[in-house]
Design an enzyme around this catalytic site. Structure first.
Site, PDB file in Angstrom:
ATOM      1  N   ASP A  94      29.901  38.117  42.430  1.00 54.36           N
ATOM      2  CA  ASP A  94      28.984  38.483  41.367  1.00 54.36           C
ATOM      3  C   ASP A  94      29.029  37.435  40.263  1.00 54.36           C
ATOM      4  OD1 ASP A  94      27.579  39.756  39.628  1.00 54.36           O
ATOM      5  OD2 ASP A  94      28.887  41.402  38.759  1.00 54.36           O
ATOM      6  N   PHE A  98      27.568  39.983  33.671  1.00 54.85           N
ATOM      7  CA  PHE A  98      28.335  41.392  33.605  1.00 54.85           C
ATOM      8  C   PHE A  98      29.659  41.514  33.012  1.00 54.85           C
ATOM      9  CE2 PHE A  98      30.028  45.514  35.024  1.00 54.85           C
ATOM     10  CZ  PHE A  98      29.183  46.403  34.454  1.00 54.85           C
ATOM     11  N   GLY A 218      22.230  47.007  36.122  1.00 57.44           N
ATOM     12  CA  GLY A 218      21.956  47.741  34.865  1.00 57.44           C
ATOM     13  C   GLY A 218      21.647  49.398  35.071  1.00 57.44           C
ATOM     14  N   ASP A 268      29.339  48.400  45.581  1.00 58.36           N
ATOM     15  CA  ASP A 268      30.908  47.835  45.320  1.00 58.36           C
ATOM     16  C   ASP A 268      31.225  48.873  44.067  1.00 58.36           C
ATOM     17  OD1 ASP A 268      29.125  46.189  42.937  1.00 58.36           O
ATOM     18  OD2 ASP A 268      31.203  46.260  42.664  1.00 58.36           O
TER      19      ASP A 268
HETATM   20  N1  PRF Z   1      24.653  42.698  36.814  1.00 61.89           N
HETATM   21  C1  PRF Z   1      25.601  42.130  37.637  1.00 61.89           C
HETATM   22  N2  PRF Z   1      26.768  42.832  37.939  1.00 61.89           N
HETATM   23  C2  PRF Z   1      26.733  44.242  37.786  1.00 61.89           C
HETATM   24  C3  PRF Z   1      25.997  45.037  37.148  1.00 61.89           C
HETATM   25  C4  PRF Z   1      24.807  44.325  36.776  1.00 61.89           C
HETATM   26  O1  PRF Z   1      23.846  44.966  36.171  1.00 61.89           O
HETATM   27  C5  PRF Z   1      26.389  46.070  37.143  1.00 61.89           C
HETATM   28  C6  PRF Z   1      25.846  47.391  36.615  1.00 61.89           C
HETATM   29  N3  PRF Z   1      26.058  48.557  37.173  1.00 61.89           N
HETATM   30  C7  PRF Z   1      27.922  46.190  37.814  1.00 61.89           C
HETATM   31  N4  PRF Z   1      28.189  44.831  38.139  1.00 61.89           N
HETATM   32  N5  PRF Z   1      25.436  40.905  37.262  1.00 61.89           N
END
Ligand code: PRF
Length: 374
Positions: A94, A98, A218, A268
């Site tokens: 990721d 977030f 989101g 995930d």
């Molecule tokens: N964006 C990113 N990672 C995430 C989310 C997101 O919106 C979410 C939302 N459930 C979890 N992990 N970059």
């Protein structure tokens, strides 16, 4: 024309549910797939060999945590995240936005990127879309995520729209920063909160960028499940059918069944691992809270028919005792049971789609949770 060594193929469909395969140099990911969360280079309380043995084809790592500790440049010097953590298969990372929003303090978002204070030592960091991709490259991540802004719900329309538009501009910058890397992928992230029009705009604009895969972000951020599912019903048909679709941070086994039914290929979630550390077991019979005193004298295992030792060989009384005494083994056994359950569920889903009986199988699984085992 050179062919990319990152490929996605849909092998079978059943309604909107897809059974597919992502192939890439480090391995093949059978979809629908659940990716165990290995935030800081470890799937908490598990050995990587166990994670693999349960059927995980890919794990998730976090830019945010690894950039703070031990540092992306250090991981790169030590041979990359696969070598460092002893996970040879594919890794998805990721992008960090977030986690910054949920963990860091003094966060500031500008056109340029995010500025924040580390939750570990208070040090100030800045991360642009380009730096996020650079860090994910230093980690040697196989599937990298664009930097995005995820808004917690409920939120004002204006706020959701601004975050979605900013995320689109960051997607373009991430695409340029990522460049052309055969065998690897950078996924865009659809935003737009609970607003159908914004979801459409986000999905259409990302589709035009022709990325190798698409995430839906989101969601599962405070809205009811029906709203999340409605957003998937709007978003999935817009996304290209020949690219993988990943629903970020989701979810419960029920969320997974309902999202697969709407066309999602990858998931995930910290749910199985985190719940395991808090005394909660996922089983065919639903969730079992091992903290509850009713398990103190129960000699039965969590599931006598499971092929996972954690689920089959230890009594609920013993697990209750471990959880009540805060023993490390309690967290280890319940995490093992939970990841075994999640991976078993994904295999079940994949088999059912191939057999053309996904809806029936999903209903049977849900009946099992409702019936319980008492
Ligand atoms: N964006 C990113 N990672 C995430 C989310 C997101 O919106 C979410 C939302 N459930 C979890 N992990 N970059």
């Amino acid at each position: 024309m050179t062919t990319d060594t990152f490929q996605f193929r849909v092998l079978a469909t059943d309604g909107n549910a897809r059974r597919g395969e992502i192939t890439m140099p480090r391995g093949t990911i059978r979809t629908p797939a659940f990716m165990p969360v290995g935030t800081g280079g470890t799937v908490k309380a598990m050995y990587m060999d166990q994670v693999r043995e349960l059927g995980a084809d890919i794990i998730l790592g976090n830019t945010y945590h690894l950039m703070l500790r031990p540092g992306a440049e250090r991981v790169a010097r030590l041979g990359g995240l696969h070598e460092f953590a002893r996970w040879p298969g594919p890794i998805l990372t990721d992008s960090g936005g977030f986690q910054v929003m949920s963990l860091a303090s003094l966060r500031k978002i500008t056109e340029e990127g995010v500025k924040f204070r580390s939750h570990i030592d208070g040090k100030v960091f800045e991360m642009s879309p380009e730096r996020s991709i650079e860090i994910q490259g230093l980690l040697d991540s196989d599937i990298q995520m664009q930097l995005d802004e995820c808004v917690k719900l409920p939120a004002k329309d204006r706020k959701i729209e601004q975050a979605m538009e900013l995320s689109l501009r960051w997607a373009e910058r991430c695409k340029v920063a990522f460049g052309d890397q055969p065998g690897k992928a950078m996924f865009g992230i659809v935003q737009g909160g609970d607003k159908p029009k914004l979801r459409e705009r986000s999905a259409e604009a990302l589709k035009a960028l022709d990325l190798k895969g698409y995430a839906v972000g989101g969601l599962a951020v405070g809205e009811p499940q029906e709203v999340m599912l409605e957003m998937l019903e709007i978003t999935c048909p817009i996304l290209p059918a020949d690219k993988p679709r990943y629903l970020m941070g989701v979810g419960t086994p029920d969320d997974i069944l309902k999202s697969v039914a709407r066309g999602i290929d990858m998931f995930d979630c910290v749910m199985p691992t985190r719940a395991g550390r808090h005394g909660l077991a996922f089983t065919r019979f639903g969730k079992i809270n091992l903290k509850n005193a009713r398990h103190a004298d129960d000699p039965r295992p969590l599931d006598p028919e499971s092929d996972c030792p954690a689920s089959r060989d230890y009594s609920r009384a013993y697990l209750h005792h471990l959880v009540k005494s805060n023993e490390l083994l309690g967290a280890m056994l319940l995490t093992w049971n939970n990841l075994a359950y999640y991976q078993r569920l994904m295999q079940d889903i994949r088999d059912a789609i191939e057999a053309g009986r996904f809806a029936d199988r999903a209903a049977e699984i849900q009946e099992g949770w409702a019936r319980g085992d008492l």
